[in-house]
Design a protein around this motif. Structure first.
Motif, short mmCIF file in Angstrom:
data_model
loop_
_atom_site.label_atom_id
_atom_site.label_comp_id
_atom_site.label_asym_id
_atom_site.label_seq_id
_atom_site.Cartn_x
_atom_site.Cartn_y
_atom_site.Cartn_z
N MET A 1 0.83 -1.19 0.00
CA MET A 1 0.00 0.00 0.00
C MET A 1 0.87 1.25 0.00
N PHE A 2 0.34 2.32 -0.60
CA PHE A 2 1.04 3.59 -0.71
C PHE A 2 0.08 4.72 -0.36
N THR A 3 0.60 5.95 -0.35
CA THR A 3 -0.24 7.10 -0.02
C THR A 3 -0.35 8.10 -1.15
N GLY A 4 0.47 7.95 -2.19
CA GLY A 4 0.46 8.92 -3.27
C GLY A 4 1.27 10.16 -2.96
N ILE A 5 2.08 10.12 -1.89
CA ILE A 5 2.99 11.21 -1.57
C ILE A 5 4.38 10.82 -2.08
N ILE A 6 4.83 11.48 -3.11
CA ILE A 6 6.09 11.13 -3.77
C ILE A 6 7.27 11.52 -2.88
N THR A 7 8.22 10.59 -2.72
CA THR A 7 9.36 10.85 -1.83
C THR A 7 10.70 10.87 -2.57
N ASP A 8 10.69 10.60 -3.87
CA ASP A 8 11.92 10.67 -4.65
C ASP A 8 11.54 10.69 -6.13
N VAL A 9 12.41 11.28 -6.94
CA VAL A 9 12.27 11.19 -8.39
C VAL A 9 13.45 10.37 -8.89
N GLY A 10 13.15 9.21 -9.47
CA GLY A 10 14.19 8.34 -9.97
C GLY A 10 14.46 8.57 -11.44
N GLU A 11 15.53 7.96 -11.93
CA GLU A 11 15.87 8.06 -13.34
C GLU A 11 16.16 6.66 -13.88
N VAL A 12 15.51 6.32 -14.97
CA VAL A 12 15.75 5.02 -15.60
C VAL A 12 17.16 5.01 -16.17
N LEU A 13 17.96 4.03 -15.74
CA LEU A 13 19.34 3.89 -16.22
C LEU A 13 19.43 2.92 -17.39
N ASP A 14 18.61 1.87 -17.34
CA ASP A 14 18.73 0.82 -18.35
C ASP A 14 17.43 0.03 -18.39
N VAL A 15 17.03 -0.39 -19.58
CA VAL A 15 15.86 -1.26 -19.75
C VAL A 15 16.27 -2.41 -20.66
N GLU A 16 15.95 -3.63 -20.24
CA GLU A 16 16.27 -4.78 -21.09
C GLU A 16 15.11 -5.76 -21.11
N LYS A 17 14.95 -6.40 -22.24
CA LYS A 17 13.89 -7.40 -22.41
C LYS A 17 14.48 -8.77 -22.17
N ARG A 18 13.96 -9.45 -21.11
CA ARG A 18 14.41 -10.81 -20.80
C ARG A 18 13.18 -11.63 -20.45
N GLY A 19 12.39 -11.99 -21.43
CA GLY A 19 11.08 -12.56 -21.12
C GLY A 19 10.18 -11.41 -20.71
N ASP A 20 10.27 -11.01 -19.44
CA ASP A 20 9.63 -9.78 -18.98
C ASP A 20 10.62 -8.63 -19.17
N LEU A 21 10.14 -7.42 -18.91
CA LEU A 21 10.98 -6.23 -19.02
C LEU A 21 11.69 -6.02 -17.68
N ARG A 22 12.96 -5.66 -17.71
CA ARG A 22 13.70 -5.31 -16.50
C ARG A 22 14.19 -3.88 -16.61
N ALA A 23 14.01 -3.10 -15.56
CA ALA A 23 14.45 -1.71 -15.56
C ALA A 23 15.34 -1.46 -14.35
N LYS A 24 16.46 -0.78 -14.59
CA LYS A 24 17.35 -0.35 -13.50
C LYS A 24 17.10 1.14 -13.28
N ILE A 25 16.81 1.52 -12.04
CA ILE A 25 16.37 2.87 -11.73
C ILE A 25 17.29 3.50 -10.67
N ALA A 26 17.89 4.64 -11.00
CA ALA A 26 18.70 5.39 -10.04
C ALA A 26 17.78 6.06 -9.03
N THR A 27 18.22 6.13 -7.78
CA THR A 27 17.38 6.66 -6.72
C THR A 27 18.20 7.42 -5.69
N GLY A 28 17.53 8.29 -4.97
CA GLY A 28 18.14 8.97 -3.83
C GLY A 28 17.94 8.19 -2.55
#
Length: 200
Positions: free
Chosen positions: A1-28
């Motif tokens: 569960m979440f509250t909809g109060i954003i606590t960080d803005v991340g940046e997608v570093l890499d996306v790869e297709k391996r069956g499903d999609l995998r994303a690497k996200i930079a964070t604070g």
């Protein structure tokens, strides 16, 4: 569960297709405080952390199923390196509930129709998918790209929200533009009220 109060803005570093999609996200976030298997809302989509690292900056990796891709703006606009996304860690017992109850299960994708300055704020008008429009009510809550927002007005499928300067500064909403596709999660309460009315 979440509250909809954003606590960080991340940046997608890499996306790869391996069956499903995998994303690497930079964070604070301090990744030492994130467990494998933890849930993080990424632009309002509840995703499971499958890997963590800190080179060259802290990051986490998530796996995104084909079902999730088809129901969210990930499938419409795609995530690419450099994409900025709103992040929220899962709610803990005792945390302040500053927004509203958000599940991270996106119901559909809304389109930004217009962005109009209103004082220091921005009035943003959206068009909801037809099947979801009935759940959006004036003064009710919606989660848009993971952000808890109050609906100002509704006309058919179109509805408007006001985004204050603080929200524009600490989320991705400062860069919103007409034509953007955004993840829409309707208020859980509205969903159950509508379901109960079907049985009344």
């Amino acid at each position: 569960m979440f509250t909809g109060i954003i606590t960080d803005v991340g940046e997608v570093l890499d996306v790869e297709k391996r069956g499903d999609l995998r994303a690497k996200i930079a964070t604070g976030y301090d990744v030492d405080g994130i467990d494998i298997g933890a849930s993080i809302a990424c632009d309002g989509v509840c995703l499971t952390v499958i890997a963590l690292g800190e080179n060259p900056k802290p990051w986490f990796q998530v796996e995104i199923s084909a079902e999730t891709v088809s129901k969210t703006n990930i499938g419409q606009t795609g995530w690419a390196p450099g994409t900025r996304i709103n992040l929220e860690r899962a709610l803990k017992v005792g945390d302040e509930l500053g927004g509203h109850i958000v599940s991270g299960h996106v119901d559909g994708v809304a389109e930004v129709l217009s962005v109009t300055p209103e004082g220091d704020s921005a009035r943003v008008t959206f068009r909801a998918p037809e099947a979801l429009a009935k759940f959006v009510a004036p003064k009710g809550s919606v989660a848009l790209n993971g952000t808890s927002l109050t609906v100002n007005e509704v006309e058919g499928r179109d509805f408007g929200v006001n985004i204050i300067p603080h929200t524009q500064e600490v989320t991705t909403w400062g860069a919103v533009a007409a034509g953007d596709a955004v993840n829409l999660e309707i208020d859980t309460l509205a969903r159950y009220v509508a379901r109960l009315r079907e049985w009344a």
